[in-house]
Design a protein around this motif. Structure first.
Motif, PDB file in Angstrom:
ATOM      1  N   PRO A   3      13.404 -15.137   9.336  1.00 56.21           N
ATOM      2  CA  PRO A   3      12.621 -16.159  10.061  1.00 56.21           C
ATOM      3  C   PRO A   3      11.192 -15.716  10.350  1.00 56.21           C
ATOM      4  CG  PRO A   3      14.812 -15.969  11.013  1.00 56.21           C
ATOM      5  CD  PRO A   3      14.673 -14.834  10.044  1.00 56.21           C
ATOM      6  N   THR A   4      10.997 -14.428  10.618  1.00 53.11           N
ATOM      7  CA  THR A   4       9.641 -13.920  10.860  1.00 53.11           C
ATOM      8  C   THR A   4       8.793 -14.018   9.606  1.00 53.11           C
ATOM      9  OG1 THR A   4      10.516 -12.361  12.498  1.00 53.11           O
ATOM     10  CG2 THR A   4       8.300 -11.934  11.652  1.00 53.11           C
TER      11      THR A   4
ATOM     12  N   ILE B 219       9.242 -16.148   7.204  1.00 51.68           N
ATOM     13  CA  ILE B 219       9.006 -17.579   6.964  1.00 51.68           C
ATOM     14  C   ILE B 219       7.868 -18.088   7.858  1.00 51.68           C
ATOM     15  CG2 ILE B 219       9.986 -19.891   7.172  1.00 51.68           C
ATOM     16  CD1 ILE B 219      12.684 -18.713   6.364  1.00 51.68           C
ATOM     17  N   ASP B 220       7.890 -17.694   9.132  1.00 51.33           N
ATOM     18  CA  ASP B 220       6.823 -18.109  10.051  1.00 51.33           C
ATOM     19  C   ASP B 220       5.469 -17.603   9.567  1.00 51.33           C
ATOM     20  OD1 ASP B 220       8.646 -19.358  11.672  1.00 51.33           O
ATOM     21  OD2 ASP B 220       8.840 -17.673  13.077  1.00 51.33           O
ATOM     22  N   GLY B 221       5.426 -16.355   9.117  1.00 55.07           N
ATOM     23  CA  GLY B 221       4.175 -15.798   8.595  1.00 55.07           C
ATOM     24  C   GLY B 221       3.707 -16.517   7.343  1.00 55.07           C
ATOM     25  N   THR B 222       4.670 -16.912   6.500  1.00 53.37           N
ATOM     26  CA  THR B 222       4.328 -17.643   5.276  1.00 53.37           C
ATOM     27  C   THR B 222       3.720 -19.000   5.601  1.00 53.37           C
ATOM     28  OG1 THR B 222       6.138 -16.560   4.080  1.00 53.37           O
ATOM     29  CG2 THR B 222       5.233 -18.572   3.112  1.00 53.37           C
ATOM     30  N   ILE B 223       4.290 -19.685   6.590  1.00 52.77           N
ATOM     31  CA  ILE B 223       3.754 -20.989   7.008  1.00 52.77           C
ATOM     32  C   ILE B 223       2.324 -20.836   7.504  1.00 52.77           C
ATOM     33  CG2 ILE B 223       3.985 -22.854   8.687  1.00 52.77           C
ATOM     34  CD1 ILE B 223       7.026 -22.426   8.555  1.00 52.77           C
ATOM     35  N   VAL B 224       2.071 -19.790   8.297  1.00 54.37           N
ATOM     36  CA  VAL B 224       0.716 -19.554   8.799  1.00 54.37           C
ATOM     37  C   VAL B 224      -0.246 -19.302   7.640  1.00 54.37           C
ATOM     38  CG1 VAL B 224      -0.738 -18.001  10.154  1.00 54.37           C
ATOM     39  CG2 VAL B 224       1.504 -18.678  11.025  1.00 54.37           C
TER      40      VAL B 224
ATOM     41  N   ILE C 289      -0.718 -19.099  18.170  1.00 52.29           N
ATOM     42  CA  ILE C 289      -1.173 -18.607  16.862  1.00 52.29           C
ATOM     43  C   ILE C 289      -2.356 -19.431  16.365  1.00 52.29           C
ATOM     44  CG2 ILE C 289      -0.557 -18.268  14.438  1.00 52.29           C
ATOM     45  CD1 ILE C 289       2.301 -17.702  15.342  1.00 52.29           C
ATOM     46  N   TYR C 290      -2.135 -20.726  16.180  1.00 54.79           N
ATOM     47  CA  TYR C 290      -3.170 -21.580  15.590  1.00 54.79           C
ATOM     48  C   TYR C 290      -4.344 -21.827  16.535  1.00 54.79           C
ATOM     49  CZ  TYR C 290       0.540 -22.464  12.221  1.00 54.79           C
ATOM     50  OH  TYR C 290       1.525 -22.298  11.282  1.00 54.79           O
TER      51      TYR C 290
ATOM     52  N   ASP D 114      -0.186 -13.649   9.912  1.00 54.09           N
ATOM     53  CA  ASP D 114       0.127 -14.284   8.634  1.00 54.09           C
ATOM     54  C   ASP D 114       1.277 -13.509   8.002  1.00 54.09           C
ATOM     55  OD1 ASP D 114      -1.205 -11.951   7.970  1.00 54.09           O
ATOM     56  OD2 ASP D 114      -2.063 -12.824   6.151  1.00 54.09           O
TER      57      ASP D 114
ATOM     58  N   THR E 227       3.283  -9.640   9.072  1.00 52.74           N
ATOM     59  CA  THR E 227       4.692  -9.452   9.423  1.00 52.74           C
ATOM     60  C   THR E 227       5.197  -8.075   9.014  1.00 52.74           C
ATOM     61  OG1 THR E 227       5.412 -10.463   7.324  1.00 52.74           O
ATOM     62  CG2 THR E 227       5.194 -11.922   9.225  1.00 52.74           C
TER      63      THR E 227
END
Length: 237
Positions: A20-21, A23-28, A101-102, A189, A193
């Protein structure tokens, strides 16, 4: 002389709970790259219009912008925006309503710095696209009663964008990879991670391999999408 053989134990099983971490970094990373390219296209369009202006001062500003940005490292530009300009009182604000984050100053500064960098390259892409359009198109627009600006907006630029669209897609692919540089200033990003996972699991090799696979998948998907777009453009050409 005695040689000590060191064995490195590679264990990807420890990485599962960190998916999940990643994936979150990939989305960012994707959001950062998409915002960068969109804003870069807007900046590049403004810059190319300035280059084609009849005012020499405006021409010079656009020329200086593209030369300076393309002639200096992206990391240096990011450091100037994040650390240099605040020393003279120019600091981009945080936007708390966008989240931790954003809305962080680091993320917003990264978007601005990367967008300005991308805009210089988009400007050159558009310049090549505009030069590929027959000069008779401008005369045709003027003969229809359109002004220079209207002719550029409704006739020339749409054709130029169609020509440079593959290049813009390639710019997006390049930005996906180049955006990894923001991890050096603490932006969460996909590259950042690795620091989180490494600090928690003491594993160095495994998270880097996973991140490499993520970048490869992203760039492969975007390259395939670009190929589809190019084929469709060739069909309708």
């Amino acid at each position: 002389m005695n040689l000590t053989m060191m064995s490195i134990a590679i264990d990807f099983s420890k990485m599962w709970k960190w998916i999940p971490t990643f994936i979150d970094g990939t989305i960012v990373t994707v959001v950062l790259s998409l915002l960068t390219v969109i804003l870069g296209c807007i900046i590049g369009l403004i810059a190319i219009m300035m280059k084609r202006s009849q005012w020499k001062v405006i021409n010079f500003i656009s020329y200086a912008y593209t030369q300076v940005v393309r002639g200096t490292p992206l990391l240096l530009q990011l450091y100037i925006w994040l650390y240099g300009l605040p020393m003279i009182g120019l600091t981009l604000p945080t936007l708390p309503f966008l989240g931790d984050i954003y809305g962080s100053r680091e993320f917003i500064t990264a978007v601005v710095a990367l967008a300005i960098n991308s805009g210089a390259y988009v400007c050159e892409l558009l310049r090549g696209g505009l030069e590929s359009i027959d000069h008779g198109q401008m005369e045709a627009g003027r003969s229809l009663g359109l002004s220079n600006l209207e002719t550029m907006r409704y006739i020339i630029i749409p054709q130029a964008i169609r020509v440079v669209l593959p290049g813009l897609c390639n710019e997006f692919i390049m930005m996906i990879k180049e955006s990894s540089i923001v991890s050096t200033v603490g932006v969460f990003d996909v590259m950042y991670t690795s620091n989180i996972v490494k600090a928690s699991t003491y594993s160095v090799f495994e998270p880097l391999i996973i991140i490499a696979i993520i970048y490869f998948i992203l760039t492969t998907l975007l390259t395939s999408l670009m190929s589809v777009i190019e084929r469709k453009l060739n069909v309708y050409a």
